[in-house]
Design an enzyme around this catalytic site. Structure first.
Site, mmCIF file in Angstrom:
data_model
loop_
_atom_site.group_PDB
_atom_site.id
_atom_site.type_symbol
_atom_site.label_atom_id
_atom_site.label_comp_id
_atom_site.label_asym_id
_atom_site.label_seq_id
_atom_site.Cartn_x
_atom_site.Cartn_y
_atom_site.Cartn_z
ATOM 1 N N SER A 60 -29.798 20.776 26.796
ATOM 2 C CA SER A 60 -31.367 20.953 27.168
ATOM 3 C C SER A 60 -31.684 21.025 28.562
ATOM 4 O O SER A 60 -32.769 21.652 28.884
ATOM 5 C CB SER A 60 -32.079 19.987 26.321
ATOM 6 O OG SER A 60 -31.565 18.462 26.794
ATOM 7 N N ASP A 112 -40.486 13.640 29.318
ATOM 8 C CA ASP A 112 -40.978 13.428 27.742
ATOM 9 C C ASP A 112 -39.902 11.945 27.271
ATOM 10 O O ASP A 112 -39.964 11.907 26.280
ATOM 11 C CB ASP A 112 -40.852 14.754 26.776
ATOM 12 C CG ASP A 112 -39.228 15.393 26.738
ATOM 13 O OD1 ASP A 112 -38.280 14.660 27.421
ATOM 14 O OD2 ASP A 112 -38.905 16.344 26.208
ATOM 15 N N HIS A 151 -35.982 14.231 29.110
ATOM 16 C CA HIS A 151 -35.998 15.446 30.000
ATOM 17 C C HIS A 151 -36.643 15.360 31.075
ATOM 18 O O HIS A 151 -37.742 14.355 30.995
ATOM 19 C CB HIS A 151 -36.347 16.604 29.166
ATOM 20 C CG HIS A 151 -35.534 16.991 27.834
ATOM 21 N ND1 HIS A 151 -36.170 16.460 26.514
ATOM 22 C CD2 HIS A 151 -34.261 17.324 27.752
ATOM 23 C CE1 HIS A 151 -35.186 16.639 25.901
ATOM 24 N NE2 HIS A 151 -34.147 17.257 26.386
#
Length: 383
Positions: free
Chosen positions: A44, A344, A347
């Site tokens: 990610s 978040d 991340h």
């Protein structure tokens, strides 16, 4: 006094010249790009849209919802941040368009492809299934990404996947290979299980180095490999741990030591590859030390909140609740994301990615320096 016709003629000439100059400048910029393509891999931290809400890692299932993407794109782009990622700043540095996701069938992929998938692991998905580690709902690994890459190369005429193939050589001579950080998910998915960190380290490093070797065997000439960041500084790690396990920068010490050890072994293997593939330029991007340096002097980089998330729920010291993640109806966003490191909970903010990418591309946290890779590409005369 000039006639009206003369004035219009002059203005028309100026517009034509301006247009011609702009077109010439654009053509020149395109012709002086060091690379024609970028191929990116990872999880990610590098994914530019291969996952969507409900299809990514557990606990972060709202990536298609605002306020993801709010800072730069002003709408969600399925990037796990408020804006650009490191790979986006890499593209900007090389005067190239942002990399399209492999799963975007409508995208123009003439300048490269991004195969990175949120939730992806270095170890194959079946390993986690066998050990009943259900946190991993993204059934992709580096092996999946390699398969997709080879499938894409085959569509470009590079079929036999060897460095001696003319078609493969044509692709790799002009391509930057960016292997984003990978392996953090492998460690995260075993929390609370009987699988040990040492087991994950051996398997994840073997899969990661095999992946890099496969790219080199196929003819990759310009490769950047990111190490793991300081994973103990991520909000989720702090949220799940006690206050008795802290290091010199106030983060989860055991997790940071684990990532540092992982990176040390990884770098040693890359050094072996440099000897085995002397024609290739293999650069290590030191994510851990870049992150650690920022945490030591956050104000120097414009950061005020080191652990608290910008987008989350609950307020308090961390503003994080695993049951109210960013993008969910109960979450909210901070006013100045650029002052936060964590976006978040797992991340990072665009602000953090921007600082890290600058340390990679223009600083001293790549070995050898990224400029060295660019110079070698220029010297090769393939521009």
């Amino acid at each position: 006094m000039p006639t009206l016709f003369t004035v219009f003629s002059i203005l028309f000439t100026i517009l034509i010249l301006a247009s011609s100059t702009q077109a010439s400048a654009t053509k020149t910029a395109t012709n002086t790009r060091p690379f024609k393509k970028i191929f990116a891999f990872g999880d990610s931290y590098t994914d530019t849209g291969n996952t969507r809400s409900g299809g990514g890692p557990s606990g972060f299932g709202y990536v298609s919802n605002p306020p993801y993407g709010n800072t730069f794109f002003h709408h969600p782009t399925n990037r796990y941040s408020d804006g650009r990622l490191v790979i986006d700043f890499v593209a900007e540095k090389l005067s190239m368009p942002y990399l399209p996701a492999y799963r975007n069938n409508k995208a123009d992929k003439s300048n490269g492809v991004n195969f990175a998938v949120a939730g992806s692991t270095a170890i194959e998905h079946k390993f986690f299934e066998r050990n009943n580690l259900t946190l991993n709902i993204t059934p992709q690994s580096l092996q999946t990404q390699l398969y997709q890459f080879e499938k894409f190369l085959a569509s470009q005429g590079c079929v036999n996947m060897t460095a001696t193939s003319k078609q493969c050589k044509a692709v790799f001579d002009d391509a930057l290979i960016w292997v984003g950080e990978i392996g953090a998910n492998d460690y995260a998915y075993i929390i609370g299980s009987t699988v040990t960190g040492n087991t994950i380290q051996k398997l994840a490093l073997k899969r990661s180095t095999n992946f890099v070797q496969a790219l080199l065997n196929q003819g990759a000439k310009y490769v950047v490999v990111q190490g793991l960041p300081a994973t103990g500084c991520l909000t989720l790690a702090m949220y799940l741990s006690g206050d008795d396990d802290r290091d010199d920068i106030g983060c989860l010490g055991s997790a940071n030591r684990q990532s540092f050890s992982h990176n040390t072994i990884y770098q040693a293997k890359l050094e072996d590859f440099r000897k085995q593939f002397p024609e290739a330029v293999i650069v290590y991007a030191d994510y851990w030390n870049a992150y650690h340096t920022i945490m030591k002097n956050p104000a120097n980089y414009g950061f005020k909140e080191l652990y608290k998330v910008c987008c989350g729920t609950g307020g308090g010291e961390l503003n994080f609740d695993i049951f109210g993640p960013c993008g969910s109806p109960v979450s909210s966003m901070c006013t100045v994301p650029s002052q936060y490191i964590n976006w978040d909970g797992v991340h990072l903010t665009e602000g953090m990615y921007k600082v890290v990418s600058d340390m990679f591309l223009n600083g001293t946290f790549t070995h050898p320096p990224f400029d060295y890779l660019l110079k070698k590409k220029m010297q090769a005369g393939i521009i």
